[in-house]
Design a protein around this motif. Structure first.
Motif, mmCIF file in Angstrom:
data_model
loop_
_atom_site.group_PDB
_atom_site.id
_atom_site.type_symbol
_atom_site.label_atom_id
_atom_site.label_comp_id
_atom_site.label_asym_id
_atom_site.label_seq_id
_atom_site.Cartn_x
_atom_site.Cartn_y
_atom_site.Cartn_z
ATOM 1 N N ARG A 53 0.835 -1.204 0.000
ATOM 2 C CA ARG A 53 0.000 0.000 0.000
ATOM 3 C C ARG A 53 0.870 1.255 0.000
ATOM 4 O O ARG A 53 0.580 2.240 -0.680
ATOM 5 C CB ARG A 53 -0.936 -0.007 1.215
ATOM 6 C CG ARG A 53 -1.888 1.190 1.287
ATOM 7 C CD ARG A 53 -2.811 1.249 0.072
ATOM 8 N NE ARG A 53 -3.728 2.370 0.158
ATOM 9 C CZ ARG A 53 -4.939 2.291 0.695
ATOM 10 N NH1 ARG A 53 -5.373 1.141 1.195
ATOM 11 N NH2 ARG A 53 -5.721 3.344 0.725
ATOM 12 N N TRP A 54 1.968 1.229 0.762
ATOM 13 C CA TRP A 54 2.870 2.375 0.801
ATOM 14 C C TRP A 54 3.577 2.569 -0.539
ATOM 15 O O TRP A 54 3.811 3.694 -0.969
ATOM 16 C CB TRP A 54 3.902 2.204 1.910
ATOM 17 C CG TRP A 54 3.313 2.155 3.290
ATOM 18 C CD1 TRP A 54 2.031 2.503 3.654
ATOM 19 C CD2 TRP A 54 3.958 1.721 4.484
ATOM 20 N NE1 TRP A 54 1.854 2.309 4.996
ATOM 21 C CE2 TRP A 54 3.014 1.838 5.536
ATOM 22 C CE3 TRP A 54 5.230 1.254 4.766
ATOM 23 C CZ2 TRP A 54 3.328 1.487 6.844
ATOM 24 C CZ3 TRP A 54 5.545 0.911 6.073
ATOM 25 C CH2 TRP A 54 4.603 1.034 7.101
ATOM 26 N N LEU B 228 -4.755 -18.393 14.192
ATOM 27 C CA LEU B 228 -3.940 -17.285 14.689
ATOM 28 C C LEU B 228 -4.697 -16.004 14.384
ATOM 29 O O LEU B 228 -4.910 -15.650 13.221
ATOM 30 C CB LEU B 228 -2.575 -17.282 13.995
ATOM 31 C CG LEU B 228 -1.569 -16.230 14.459
ATOM 32 C CD1 LEU B 228 -1.236 -16.412 15.932
ATOM 33 C CD2 LEU B 228 -0.302 -16.303 13.617
ATOM 34 N N ALA B 229 -5.138 -15.315 15.442
ATOM 35 C CA ALA B 229 -5.962 -14.115 15.287
ATOM 36 C C ALA B 229 -5.103 -12.870 15.454
ATOM 37 O O ALA B 229 -4.474 -12.673 16.500
ATOM 38 C CB ALA B 229 -7.097 -14.119 16.310
ATOM 39 N N LEU B 230 -5.061 -12.017 14.424
ATOM 40 C CA LEU B 230 -4.244 -10.803 14.435
ATOM 41 C C LEU B 230 -5.038 -9.659 13.805
ATOM 42 O O LEU B 230 -4.827 -9.283 12.650
ATOM 43 C CB LEU B 230 -2.933 -11.046 13.677
ATOM 44 C CG LEU B 230 -1.994 -12.078 14.308
ATOM 45 C CD1 LEU B 230 -0.923 -12.515 13.317
ATOM 46 C CD2 LEU B 230 -1.346 -11.524 15.577
ATOM 47 N N PRO B 231 -5.941 -9.063 14.568
ATOM 48 C CA PRO B 231 -6.789 -7.987 14.030
ATOM 49 C C PRO B 231 -6.101 -6.617 14.091
ATOM 50 O O PRO B 231 -6.408 -5.783 14.947
ATOM 51 C CB PRO B 231 -8.014 -8.036 14.946
ATOM 52 C CG PRO B 231 -7.456 -8.483 16.271
ATOM 53 C CD PRO B 231 -6.336 -9.439 15.945
ATOM 54 N N PHE B 232 -5.184 -6.352 13.175
ATOM 55 C CA PHE B 232 -4.428 -5.105 13.208
ATOM 56 C C PHE B 232 -5.325 -3.890 12.981
ATOM 57 O O PHE B 232 -6.210 -3.907 12.115
ATOM 58 C CB PHE B 232 -3.334 -5.125 12.145
ATOM 59 C CG PHE B 232 -2.205 -6.067 12.456
ATOM 60 C CD1 PHE B 232 -1.287 -5.754 13.439
ATOM 61 C CD2 PHE B 232 -2.082 -7.275 11.792
ATOM 62 C CE1 PHE B 232 -0.243 -6.623 13.737
ATOM 63 C CE2 PHE B 232 -1.041 -8.150 12.084
ATOM 64 C CZ PHE B 232 -0.129 -7.825 13.061
ATOM 65 N N VAL B 233 -5.070 -2.847 13.742
ATOM 66 C CA VAL B 233 -5.815 -1.595 13.601
ATOM 67 C C VAL B 233 -5.696 -1.042 12.187
ATOM 68 O O VAL B 233 -6.662 -0.548 11.611
ATOM 69 C CB VAL B 233 -5.311 -0.551 14.625
ATOM 70 C CG1 VAL B 233 -5.923 0.817 14.340
ATOM 71 C CG2 VAL B 233 -5.630 -0.987 16.039
ATOM 72 N N ASP B 234 -4.473 -1.115 11.619
ATOM 73 C CA ASP B 234 -4.230 -0.569 10.289
ATOM 74 C C ASP B 234 -4.333 -1.616 9.183
ATOM 75 O O ASP B 234 -4.102 -1.326 8.011
ATOM 76 C CB ASP B 234 -2.863 0.116 10.225
ATOM 77 C CG ASP B 234 -1.723 -0.799 10.656
ATOM 78 O OD1 ASP B 234 -1.980 -1.982 10.952
ATOM 79 O OD2 ASP B 234 -0.569 -0.334 10.693
ATOM 80 N N CYS C 135 -3.497 0.196 5.664
ATOM 81 C CA CYS C 135 -2.175 -0.257 5.222
ATOM 82 C C CYS C 135 -2.244 -1.533 4.377
ATOM 83 O O CYS C 135 -1.204 -2.109 4.047
ATOM 84 C CB CYS C 135 -1.264 -0.492 6.422
ATOM 85 S SG CYS C 135 -0.631 1.030 7.159
ATOM 86 N N THR C 136 -3.438 -1.966 4.043
ATOM 87 C CA THR C 136 -3.605 -3.190 3.261
ATOM 88 C C THR C 136 -3.628 -2.864 1.773
ATOM 89 O O THR C 136 -4.419 -2.025 1.325
ATOM 90 C CB THR C 136 -4.910 -3.911 3.644
ATOM 91 O OG1 THR C 136 -4.929 -4.141 5.050
ATOM 92 C CG2 THR C 136 -5.031 -5.229 2.909
ATOM 93 N N GLY C 137 -2.755 -3.508 1.007
ATOM 94 C CA GLY C 137 -2.700 -3.292 -0.427
ATOM 95 C C GLY C 137 -3.926 -3.831 -1.143
ATOM 96 O O GLY C 137 -4.666 -4.670 -0.614
#
Length: 388
Positions: free
Chosen positions: A154-155, A276-282, A308-310
């Motif tokens: 995304r960046w 595996l749970a990883l709920p990132f804010v961004d 931040c997700t492409g």
């Protein structure tokens, strides 16, 4: 004769953290093909595969760093590990862009691997000052570095649009898993549960890595609570962090905190869990080492789609994704995985296959070797010709 590579990084074991481990794995991978030296801070441990120069006593000492670089052979290709906070308090270090600019004027080929770019904007005066300075550092890197891989697609897209004059220097480079996968026997999952005092066939929900607000542990606790509310007998295991959590008595026997584990034990744990749970804010991105750890171990990974997700990553079917602003949707997704063994198997196998094809260390090392500049780029013309 193969050209030597100088990796520049403040972080290298025994310092702890994802960037220290990344530098170690990166140098090891490159050293299979080229002579490699890591220029780093005092205290770094010697390594058998490459040379360690722990001579950077201060990353603000322009003259001292200039002298160290003057000792580096002219044909060396320089690879900077870049995270603003690695080199200065608040991520501010005016020496760094000054040094990169001088090396560029000397014709030294430089790649800057950007794991982070700058902090988010803030109205807080001190933080705003940090962000402003980090932006100045980044602009200098865009101007003077020859090639700039970035750990988030995304960046790459965003900066390519903002700065079309340097878009040719940019490409996405994932951050692979730093934990080697340990081969386990067929009955490993059951044995691992029994070692923890859990039923041999119980589904296990996991949190992995350091404790960070960006990973929203409370969302994962909500998943565990909802699974029990729906009548599912599910264990919850935290690998890495050791937070104090008040667990209701009826679920206490199903909760374990394992703390930070050695590589082999961490790999065995990851190979044994179900979700595996990883709920990132961004949102999920290619720079998240905890995501990569799950994928390469074949775990069904649940995460979020955020700013931040492409574009392509948001369409992935090899992870279970929900919107970063939809807590209920994430909880429903995770509980759905916990209740559906076949879907877990399918998502986990798809994630492992995608990782091996696109994110594995050998893939990343080959991409770097094929992109290291042989000389300085001309302004506005993208990267210099790549090394063979």
């Amino acid at each position: 004769m193969s050209r030597p590579v100088l990796v520049v990084s403040d972080l290298l074991p025994p310092k702890r953290g994802g960037l220290a481990d990344h530098t170690l794995m990166l140098a090891r991978g490159l050293a299979r093909h080229r002579p490699v030296t890591v220029l780093t801070s005092p205290g770094a441990a010697p390594q058998p595969e490459f040379t360690v120069r722990p001579v950077a006593h201060s990353w603000h000492d322009f003259q001292g760093l200039r002298e160290e670089f003057s000792r580096v052979p002219q044909n060396t290709q320089i690879l900077w590990q870049y995270v603003p906070h690695m080199y200065g308090r608040g991520g501010v270090n005016p020496t760094l862009p000054r040094l990169i600019a001088e090396l560029a004027r000397q014709g030294r080929p430089q790649m800057v691997l950007a794991h982070e770019i700058m902090a988010d904007p803030s109205w807080h005066p001190v933080r705003a000052w940090y962000v402003w300075n980090q932006r100045r550092q980044w602009e200098a890197i865009l101007r003077h570095a020859d090639v700039i891989p970035i750990g988030c697609s995304r960046w790459v897209d965003d900066w390519g649009r903002r700065r079309p004059d340097v878009a040719g220097k940019l490409f996405t480079l994932p951050s692979p898993c730093n934990i080697p996968v340990v081969v386990t026997p067929d009955d490993h999952r059951a044995r691992w549960r029994q070692e923890l005092g859990l039923p041999a066939d119980i589904p296990v929900l996991a949190y992995f890595g350091t404790l960070s607000p960006s990973k929203q542990l409370d969302w994962i606790l909500g998943c565990w609570e909802e699974s029990h509310r729906r009548g599912l007998d599910v264990a919850f295991v935290i690998i890495g962090a050791s937070p104090f959590i008040s667990v209701p008595p009826d679920r206490a026997s199903r909760f374990r905190t394992l703390g930070y584990l050695p590589e082999e034990a961490a790999s065995r744990a990851l190979s044994a869990v179900d979700v595996l749970a990883l709920p990132f804010v961004d949102g999920i991105s290619e720079r998240r080492g905890s995501i990569m750890a799950g994928l390469c171990h074949g775990v069904a990974v649940a995460s979020t789609i955020g700013h931040c997700t492409g574009v392509e990553l948001a369409k992935a079917d090899w992870v279970a994704l929900s919107r970063a602003d939809d807590r209920d949707g994430f909880v429903s997704t995770v509980v759905g995985l916990l209740s559906d063994p076949e879907r877990r198997r399918r998502v986990g196998a798809g994630g492992r296959s995608h990782y091996r094809q696109h994110f594995d260390w050998q893939v990343v090392v080959d991409r770097i070797l094929g992109s290291l500049p042989t000389g300085p780029a001309l302004p506005g013309r993208g990267p210099a010709p790549c090394a063979s």
